[in-house]
Motif scaffolding. Structure first.
Motif, PDB file in Angstrom:
ATOM      1  N   LEU A  34       6.763  75.632  48.506  1.00 30.46           N
ATOM      2  CA  LEU A  34       8.015  75.320  47.635  1.00 30.46           C
ATOM      3  C   LEU A  34       6.984  74.573  46.771  1.00 30.46           C
ATOM      4  O   LEU A  34       6.265  73.759  47.233  1.00 30.46           O
ATOM      5  CB  LEU A  34       9.214  74.643  47.804  1.00 30.46           C
ATOM      6  N   ASP A  35       7.029  75.105  45.435  1.00 30.22           N
ATOM      7  CA  ASP A  35       6.601  73.931  44.268  1.00 30.22           C
ATOM      8  C   ASP A  35       6.084  72.164  44.178  1.00 30.22           C
ATOM      9  O   ASP A  35       7.771  71.969  44.995  1.00 30.22           O
ATOM     10  CB  ASP A  35       6.774  74.332  42.676  1.00 30.22           C
ATOM     11  N   ASN A  84      25.147  75.136  56.882  1.00 24.93           N
ATOM     12  CA  ASN A  84      24.204  75.097  56.433  1.00 24.93           C
ATOM     13  C   ASN A  84      23.403  75.842  54.859  1.00 24.93           C
ATOM     14  O   ASN A  84      24.336  76.990  55.190  1.00 24.93           O
ATOM     15  CB  ASN A  84      23.408  75.046  57.333  1.00 24.93           C
ATOM     16  N   LEU A  85      23.198  75.749  54.395  1.00 22.99           N
ATOM     17  CA  LEU A  85      22.115  76.257  53.312  1.00 22.99           C
ATOM     18  C   LEU A  85      20.409  76.299  53.717  1.00 22.99           C
ATOM     19  O   LEU A  85      20.260  74.554  53.799  1.00 22.99           O
ATOM     20  CB  LEU A  85      22.657  75.652  51.597  1.00 22.99           C
ATOM     21  N   GLU A  86      19.702  77.550  53.003  1.00 28.89           N
ATOM     22  CA  GLU A  86      18.382  76.742  53.260  1.00 28.89           C
ATOM     23  C   GLU A  86      17.926  77.172  52.303  1.00 28.89           C
ATOM     24  O   GLU A  86      17.887  78.697  51.771  1.00 28.89           O
ATOM     25  CB  GLU A  86      17.907  78.184  54.752  1.00 28.89           C
ATOM     26  N   ILE A  87      16.548  76.345  51.302  1.00 26.71           N
ATOM     27  CA  ILE A  87      15.732  76.833  50.373  1.00 26.71           C
ATOM     28  C   ILE A  87      15.120  77.199  50.623  1.00 26.71           C
ATOM     29  O   ILE A  87      13.890  76.001  50.988  1.00 26.71           O
ATOM     30  CB  ILE A  87      16.382  75.152  49.358  1.00 26.71           C
ATOM     31  N   THR A  88      14.048  78.041  50.410  1.00 28.98           N
ATOM     32  CA  THR A  88      13.128  78.213  50.122  1.00 28.98           C
ATOM     33  C   THR A  88      11.746  78.746  48.415  1.00 28.98           C
ATOM     34  O   THR A  88      12.980  78.902  47.905  1.00 28.98           O
ATOM     35  CB  THR A  88      12.568  79.196  51.078  1.00 28.98           C
ATOM     36  N   VAL A 114       5.445  71.557  51.651  1.00 35.31           N
ATOM     37  CA  VAL A 114       6.986  71.592  51.447  1.00 35.31           C
ATOM     38  C   VAL A 114       7.630  73.168  52.268  1.00 35.31           C
ATOM     39  O   VAL A 114       7.320  74.005  51.039  1.00 35.31           O
ATOM     40  CB  VAL A 114       8.220  70.946  50.602  1.00 35.31           C
ATOM     41  N   GLU A 115       7.594  74.264  52.862  1.00 34.62           N
ATOM     42  CA  GLU A 115       8.096  75.480  53.828  1.00 34.62           C
ATOM     43  C   GLU A 115       8.981  75.464  52.851  1.00 34.62           C
ATOM     44  O   GLU A 115       9.745  76.672  52.627  1.00 34.62           O
ATOM     45  CB  GLU A 115       7.510  75.431  54.674  1.00 34.62           C
ATOM     46  N   LYS A 116      10.298  74.512  53.004  1.00 39.20           N
ATOM     47  CA  LYS A 116      11.606  74.827  53.231  1.00 39.20           C
ATOM     48  C   LYS A 116      12.882  73.511  53.157  1.00 39.20           C
ATOM     49  O   LYS A 116      12.539  72.922  54.157  1.00 39.20           O
ATOM     50  CB  LYS A 116      11.953  75.905  54.373  1.00 39.20           C
ATOM     51  N   PHE A 117      14.413  73.389  52.436  1.00 39.86           N
ATOM     52  CA  PHE A 117      15.179  72.492  52.978  1.00 39.86           C
ATOM     53  C   PHE A 117      15.920  73.234  53.483  1.00 39.86           C
ATOM     54  O   PHE A 117      16.353  74.294  53.076  1.00 39.86           O
ATOM     55  CB  PHE A 117      15.765  72.220  51.615  1.00 39.86           C
TER      56      PHE A 117
END
Length: 280
Positions: free
Chosen positions: A87-88, A197-201, A157-160
């Motif tokens: 991620l930026d 859950n939610l996963e953000i990339t 940062v790989e993921k939330f």
């Protein structure tokens, strides 16, 4: 004739792992047999590197790990990231600042480890998750007092992952403000990796993209790849694989894209798929 499978990508939770968070002896033996037959066996998880179950990593011949929904592929011999899609950093800092004020357990992953704002880690006992998953979350999250500064300093940062609580009406707590934040960034990839859950990339990060990137490095064509999964964050991997296998316990969306269906994770479905489509 079905092409010979040379790369097998496997989701962990609900796929390789049973409901007690372990690899059964039957499934381990099938994985070992696939490796002995020359197949690259790849754990492919939404988890960071530190969360990949040691039972899988201890199998001789497992040389790579696809982590954080495809944000990073690691070479296990030296821990080097050989494919990355982070991620930026400025955007990641903006997101953690926004999420940290909500009643949601937010985790972000950096260099293979999970970090959670200290105030949100206190929500862990309230999550509607199985006890094995709760133990995993407790053992794999590092509490931070200043997550914004941590991200600004470290980047990568790989993921939330956002784990939601339930209100009295059984709705997700603070889902509306989370959706409002994400609506400002429609370019992000947002999927569900399981219950609540939610996963953000990053926009281009996915298990499918990372699987094919590794296959290309190894000189393996798409037609000789196989993937097994059970949830929404597996969809791109299943769409990308030459042969896609849904677990019997899969979410409905997975059955819509998979080529075939095997038995459930509690019935050694991965082992059955290996015997059916690789070892023959």
């Amino acid at each position: 004739m079905t092409p010979t499978i040379r790369l097998l990508a496997l989701d962990l939770d609900g796929t390789v792992l049973n409901n007690e968070n372990h690899i059964s002896p039957v499934t381990r033996k099938a994985l070992e047999d696939a490796i002995a037959a020359g197949v690259t066996v790849l754990p492919a998880s939404g988890r960071p590197l530190s969360g990949i179950t040691q039972e899988f990593l201890d199998i001789p011949g497992v040389n790579y790990a696809l982590t954080s929904n495809g944000a990073v592929v690691y070479r296990l011999s030296d821990g080097a990231p050989i494919h990355t899609d982070y991620l930026d950093t400025a955007l990641a800092a903006e997101l953690i600042h926004a999420f940290a004020s909500l009643h949601v357990m937010t985790t972000f992953f950096v260099d293979g480890r999970g970090y959670t704002p200290a105030t949100q880690l206190e929500l862990l006992p309230l999550l509607h998750v199985s006890e094995p998953l709760r133990v995993y979350l407790r053992n794999s999250r590092v509490a931070l007092e200043d997550p914004v500064e941590f991200i600004r300093t470290h980047g990568h940062v790989e993921k939330f992952t956002l784990n939601f609580l339930h209100d009295e009406a059984d709705h997700w707590v603070d889902e509306a403000p989370v959706r409002a934040i994400l609506a400002k960034h429609p370019e992000l990839s947002v999927v569900s990796g399981g219950v609540d859950n939610l996963e953000i990339t990053a926009p281009t990060a996915s298990k499918g993209h990372a699987m094919l990137a590794l296959a290309a490095m190894l000189g393996i064509p798409r037609e000789q790849t196989m993937a097994c999964g059970d949830s929404e964050n597996d969809l791109e991997m299943l769409r990308s694989a030459g042969l896609s296998v849904a677990m019997a316990n899969s979410e409905p969306c997975v059955f819509e894209v998979a080529s075939v269906v095997t038995t459930s994770n509690e019935e050694n479905g991965v082992a059955k798929a290996i015997h059916d489509y690789i070892l023959g």
